[in-house]
Structures are given as structure tokens and as C-alpha cells.
Design an enzyme around this catalytic site. Sequence first.
Site, PDB file in Angstrom:
ATOM      1  N   ASP A   1       0.834  -1.198   0.000  1.00 17.59           N
ATOM      2  CA  ASP A   1       0.000   0.000   0.000  1.00 17.59           C
ATOM      3  C   ASP A   1       0.870   1.251   0.000  1.00 17.59           C
ATOM      4  O   ASP A   1       2.030   1.215   0.424  1.00 17.59           O
ATOM      5  CB  ASP A   1      -0.891  -0.037   1.243  1.00 17.59           C
ATOM      6  CG  ASP A   1      -2.118   0.862   1.121  1.00 17.59           C
ATOM      7  OD1 ASP A   1      -2.299   1.469   0.049  1.00 17.59           O
ATOM      8  OD2 ASP A   1      -2.883   0.928   2.091  1.00 17.59           O
TER       9      ASP A   1
ATOM     10  N   GLU B   1       2.927   5.049  -4.075  1.00 19.16           N
ATOM     11  CA  GLU B   1       3.092   6.092  -5.108  1.00 19.16           C
ATOM     12  C   GLU B   1       4.493   6.748  -5.079  1.00 19.16           C
ATOM     13  O   GLU B   1       4.947   7.125  -6.168  1.00 19.16           O
ATOM     14  CB  GLU B   1       1.994   7.149  -4.952  1.00 19.16           C
ATOM     15  CG  GLU B   1       0.602   6.648  -5.240  1.00 19.16           C
ATOM     16  CD  GLU B   1       0.057   5.762  -4.116  1.00 19.16           C
ATOM     17  OE1 GLU B   1      -0.694   4.807  -4.423  1.00 19.16           O
ATOM     18  OE2 GLU B   1       0.401   6.002  -2.945  1.00 19.16           O
TER      19      GLU B   1
ATOM     20  N   ASP C   1      -8.667   3.869  -3.223  1.00 21.67           N
ATOM     21  CA  ASP C   1      -9.660   4.404  -2.286  1.00 21.67           C
ATOM     22  C   ASP C   1     -10.865   4.979  -3.012  1.00 21.67           C
ATOM     23  O   ASP C   1     -11.020   6.199  -3.163  1.00 21.67           O
ATOM     24  CB  ASP C   1      -9.009   5.469  -1.409  1.00 21.67           C
ATOM     25  CG  ASP C   1      -7.865   4.918  -0.587  1.00 21.67           C
ATOM     26  OD1 ASP C   1      -7.766   3.676  -0.491  1.00 21.67           O
ATOM     27  OD2 ASP C   1      -7.078   5.700  -0.046  1.00 21.67           O
TER      28      ASP C   1
END
Length: 833
Positions: free
Chosen positions: A411, A414, A484
Site C-alpha cells: 500500500d 506512489e 480508495d
Amino acid sequence: MLKPIKIAIIPILSIFLSLNVFAQTSPLSCSSYELNGRNVVFGCENEAKLSLEFLDSQNIKFWYAPNGEFTRNNESFAVVNEEFDPEFSVDVKENPSNFEIFTGDLRVMVHKKPFKIQIFDRYQRLVIGDMDGEAYVTEGAKTETRKVLRDEEQFFGLGEKTGPLNRRGRSFTMWNSDKPCYSDTEDPLYKSIPFFMSTYNYGIFFDNTYKTEFDFGKKSDEYFSFSAPDGAFIYYFMYGKDLKEVIKSYTKLTGQPIMPPNWALGWSQSRGMLVTEDLTRGIAAEYRKREIPIDIIYQDIGWVEGLQNFEWREDRYDDPKKMLSDLAEDGIKVIISQDPVISQAVEDQWQEAAKNGYLVNDVRTGKPYDMPWPWGGNAGVVDFTNPEVADWWGELQQKPLDDGVKGFWTDMGEPAWTNEESTDRLFMKHHKGMHAEIHNVYGLEWDRVVTEQFEKRNPNQRVFQMTRAAYAGMQRYTFGWSGDSGNGRDVTDGWENLADQVPMGMSAGLGLIPFWTTDISGYCGEITDYEEFSELYVRWLQFGIFNPLSRVHHEGNNAVEPWLFGEEAEKISKAAIELKYQLHPYIYTYAREAYDTGLPIMRPLLLEYASDEETYELNDQFLFGEELLIAPVVEEGVTYRQVYLPKGNWRDYNDPAKSFKGRQTIDYDTPLNVIPMFVKEGAIIPKMPIMPYIGAMNNAPMILEIFPAAKPSEFTLYEDEGTTNDYQKDHFAKTKIESKTTSSEVLVTINEPQVNNFNNDEKRNFWLEIFLEEKPTEVKFDDKVLSETSFRELKKKWNTIFDVSGYHYDAEASRLFIRLPDNKQKQLISIHK
């Protein structure tokens, strides 16, 4: 007293612009060439060069060098194979105004002045062509290529992007970004997959990791374009007889997708604060008590004692090893989250990482970049491009694996909070380059390390890894989810967010992310009224079970277990999850096809019905494999929806007595408990009994659901061990099942399985469920007339007794049930009308 003098500070960029340092240039002529086997380099004005490397007769690598130098900072992060046909070579024919190259499938015409390239198919139809004089436009370090845009041309791809499946008239940016609660127009998002396809049966993969841009006719109706602000300008042109063939070439170029363990295709439960032993055990027990199938429970990042030391939080887990062992005995696997940072609060690990150069540096200070992190305080970003990091990270992540954890979800890769506006992050220096170049591949490099280290330390075991941020090539290491989603302002008003997940999932599949899931229920928003949210929850779940990886997840401590939404919602949800488990052999067969070819399981109709222009705009329905068509309900309170059925004859899977001719739109009733679902006539659907988890029943019968049609049909069932990497060595069993209908009988042939280094000796029965509108006069199995019996007797001990055969006809359901042992030989079943 002297007055202060005000001095105007003119930005350096403005000075450059005023001096035309960044004036646009484009080669207007290319008049020479050099040929070396399958590589042709064209010399152009202003020292520019263009290389065309022919991988085979259909696939070409383009490399444009404005300064004439074919150099790059790093080898490709995505491309793993350019040896499509190592013996392939080309000849160049020079004419007064152009050069021509014929490959057998393509005719490539290079015009000298004005310079442009046109590619025609073997029938002299234009496939793709450059704009006159604007084939490559350079401004400073930025280069853009412009291609002729035709009125009827449509575009698909770019992986996990929002909005309609058809990209025509829109523009997109590749810059991995954390955009919680994103809308259906948000761009960019978490993943960068710079690969798209055209209805002219070609694909383009733009192999540039910088912040690239794609415009499919938004700023001009004359051309589409793609550009890069820096880096080598390399792209691959792939041609095929259809888009499926283009995807296969892209797969050959960037690598086959790994197969997940068979249990990963089951149901999984998660939530943001599912990070305690008591809660995990409680959820597992409740699933088993309510007899709702489940295979996986996730733990979010709060499981860890400190970022990222891979130690269990002692205040939340009394005995994690025993917890994992107990859950495993009940068929439940645990997947844990990991983040790509070391918190400064974890002092020992921070000091070790900083000392050894394992963290990304700040080019301004030469010290580890000080990254604000959403939790755990400021942190250092682990530099996964540094080869020395791999074993260090692998040893860390092995600790919970040794405890019994079955995999990870990576997770925040980025890395989080590094969006377009976060320009300070561009001062980060990685081992392989500055952040402008590495940003989009940071998550990919992390996933590479996670998987390679898993396989190194857990020999021949299939990795489970699901990721949020990635680049092209991710399929070699990981699976994907869409981040999300949902409405953070009003969780009950998330219908548009749900609707957007359908084309996003299809587009992900086109971008070689075949193993994908949405966060079922949507990640965002506080759930304060479960009854009010129940309809949206049910409809999201009914879509989510047809995601290859089905995970229900929500933010914070918002629980999203099915039983929380009321009795009706629980009943409907349970039935939907059970359907997913029943379809597991069908899904697993298509998982193997995804590995072999790159073709997704959840696929847009245009892949199978490319000549039907109606399919170009279908954003709310998809094929699940080739035989099933799913049209999820994504609007609130609707009692029916329209469904487009493509060419052929289709049956209502929920009521097979209803048959429809294709190439029409129908109205379909959609009460809350119904998923609009259609099956192609002639389809053979392998299924299994409902189980609490994958593999729970020993010697389970193989169920073959058959919908006879006049035209012969077949399905090849794929089976393997399920959890090892032996599938990569082609250790499997494949069984071809055939169906044929004549005026007097229905014939079903179960062929002898093709077995390759796979133990296929387990005893089992075949259980046939054949849609038949009239009771047969006779049923024969290998010329032996079968006896009719009651359904109850026929099904009795169907996974323990293997010498019983017979049949039962259910007139109300129009179903013929046949039981026969699987003798591993060719078997013929004849049903006389």
C-alpha cells in the site's frame, strides 16, 4: 539615507523562452538510412535519428532521438522480451520520395519530405500514420508524436483510469497519485500503464517512465498524440488481426502475469482498523457460524509495531503465530499490509537504513529525504532501486511469513502524498535516478523486490501480493486493486463511484492487470446507517464477486461484514458469494488463460465482438470469461435495467428457459436479489459444490453445467496443484468437454485428460447439469443405459462413493442431472430426446 533598490528577478525559464531556447522543432525531412538485420535507422535533418527495430512481421520498436544519440538512463523497467523472432530481417526499398519496408503483414512507408511514417496492412489499408511535418515535435527536453486521427477511430486502454472505457476525446497523464475518494473524472490515479489500443487493431506501448501525457483528440480533431517531458522517446507498435492478438503481443513484450494461489480467487474480508487478534478471530468465527464462504482476512497497516519493522503490535496481538495456525486449520489465510518507508520513530531500523544507504536521498542535503507520512511520523523512503536493499527487505518481510502469514498487500507505493502538486518530492534521488524518472516505477520496483524475495525464501510457493501503485510490467510480480474509491462526503451517495468501477476494472484488464478487485462497499465514507447503506452495499458486492480477486474493504473502523446490513442483505450477499465459489473451476481455467495469453477474466465485450460498434460504449456490463455476460446494477432503486446482448443466442442464467437472440437491447427485471447474468447458448460451465473455503471438500465432484445448442461447443477445463509455481513448468491436467445437439439427441463427450507431470489420480465423480426443456426418453453412458432415480439418491455421498451412475430429471427447473464416475478415460453421454 539611501532607499532600498527593488530588483526584478526574472525566472530563468522566462529568459530561456524569450531567447527561443525551447522553440519547437520537428524533422521536416529524413533522407538517409542504415540497415542492420531487422533494425533500420533513418537520418533526419538537424542530426535527428529514428530507429525502427522489427521484432517480427507485426511488431515494431520505435526510438526517436532528437540529438541523434540512442541513449537512456536505465534499461526498460517494463520490457523483458524483444526477441519475438530473432531470425527476422527486413529489406528497405528506396524510392525518390520515400522508403518502403514490407514485412509480410505490414507495409511501412517512410516519406522523406515532409517526413512522416505510414503503416499499412497487407491489403494496403492505413493502420496508423504520422501528421505531415509533425511526426515528432521537440521543445527543450520534451518530445511529442502526433498521429492522424480518423473520424471512426476509437481508443481503449491505459490501464486503471476513470471514466468511460472508450478514451476518444479525452486526455490522460501518467503520474502515480494518491487520490482518495476519487471521482469518475479524476486523473491521474495510482497506476501508470502507458499502453493503449485502437479499433484499427494496433496497440502502442510508450516505454517512458516520466510524466507522460496522452491526448486522444481532446485538443484537436485532426490528430492524437503522446508525449514525454524527458527521457528516451521509445514506443512499441503492435499489430494484430484483433485486439486479443495485440494484448498477446504486449504480454510477450512485458511478461506473463503470475497466477494467484487458487484460494486467492475466493472471498476476502478487510477494513482499515482490522488490526487486532480478537477482531480477526471474531470475524472468522462469525463467517463460519453463518456458513458464508471465506478464504482471506486482511490486516491493515496497524498490525505492525512500527513502520516498517514487520513486528506484530504486542498490544493488539496476544499470540499471532497461534492465531494464524488456528485460522489456517479453519481454511482462513491472513494477508498483511506493508508500507515502503522506515519511520524515524523506529530508531534502530532508521539508523541502520540511513547508514547503509537504503533510503532515498534528498539531492539538496545528501541525507535521507524527510518524507511526511500519513501515520507513524516522518519517515525515510526505502530505495528499492538499490540492489543492496533487496535481501535486507526480504529478511524483514520473511518474519511474518514464517509466522504463517500468506502474503502482502503493498500500500501507499506512489509513494503516498507524492502527487502532481508535490514538487518538493522531485528533489528525491534514487539509486537509479532522480524522482522525475523513478516516480512511476517506484511501486513496481517495490513489488519486484517483494515477489523476488518471497520466491527466494519460499521456494516453489505462489506469492500473493496485491498492490495499489504500479507501472507496466506489474503483472510479473503482483495483482491490483483500484485504491480508495467511494464517496467520502456521503457514503450512501456512492452510486456514481460504483458505476465508475465497472469500466475501470475492464480497462485494468486491457492493461494486463487480469487479477484485480475494487474495494467492495467503496473505501471512503463513514457508515452511520447500515440499513440506508444496505442497497449500495449489496449492489457493490454483486459486482465485486465477478472481480477475480473479491475483497470487501472500508476505511477506519467501518465494519462491512455482510450480516451487519440486515437479514435480507446478508441472505443476498451469502448467495452471491456462494455463486463465486461455485464458479471457481471456471474462473481458475480463465486464470490460466490469463497467464498464457494476458487476456483478462473480466473483459469488455469489444474484445470478443470487435466488429460490433455497440460494444465500444458499454461501460456497465462485461464478459466473465467468454461464456458469461454480467450486467451489474449500478443505480439506486431501479427495478429493471437495459442489457445489450451481442451476436449469438443467450439464455438468462437465472432462468434458462428464457432465451434471447443477440444484437439487441432488452429490459431485464432487477429486484435486489437478482444479478443480471446471461450465458451463451452451447456454453459448458465447470463448477464445484459450495464450500466454506477453496479445497474444503475432499474428492469434490466436478460439476459441468451445460446449455446445449445446435452448434457444437467445447470447453477445456484446466486444473493444477493450486499453490506452487509448477504451473510455470506446465504441470497440469486439461480436459476437453464437448457438447453437440442433433434432432434426436444431445451428445456430451468428456475426453481423456491431457496430463503433464500432475497427479490426476484423485477419485471423483462428474455431475452434469444439462438444461433440457423436455424429459429425455433415455440416457446412456458409454452405451450403458442409466437408471433414473431421485435427486436425493443421485446426490448421496457424491464425494465418497465413486462407482454409482444414474440420472434425474427436474421438470420444473428443466434440468437433467447425471452422475458418473471420473474414470480418467474418454466418456460419452448420449441423451435421447
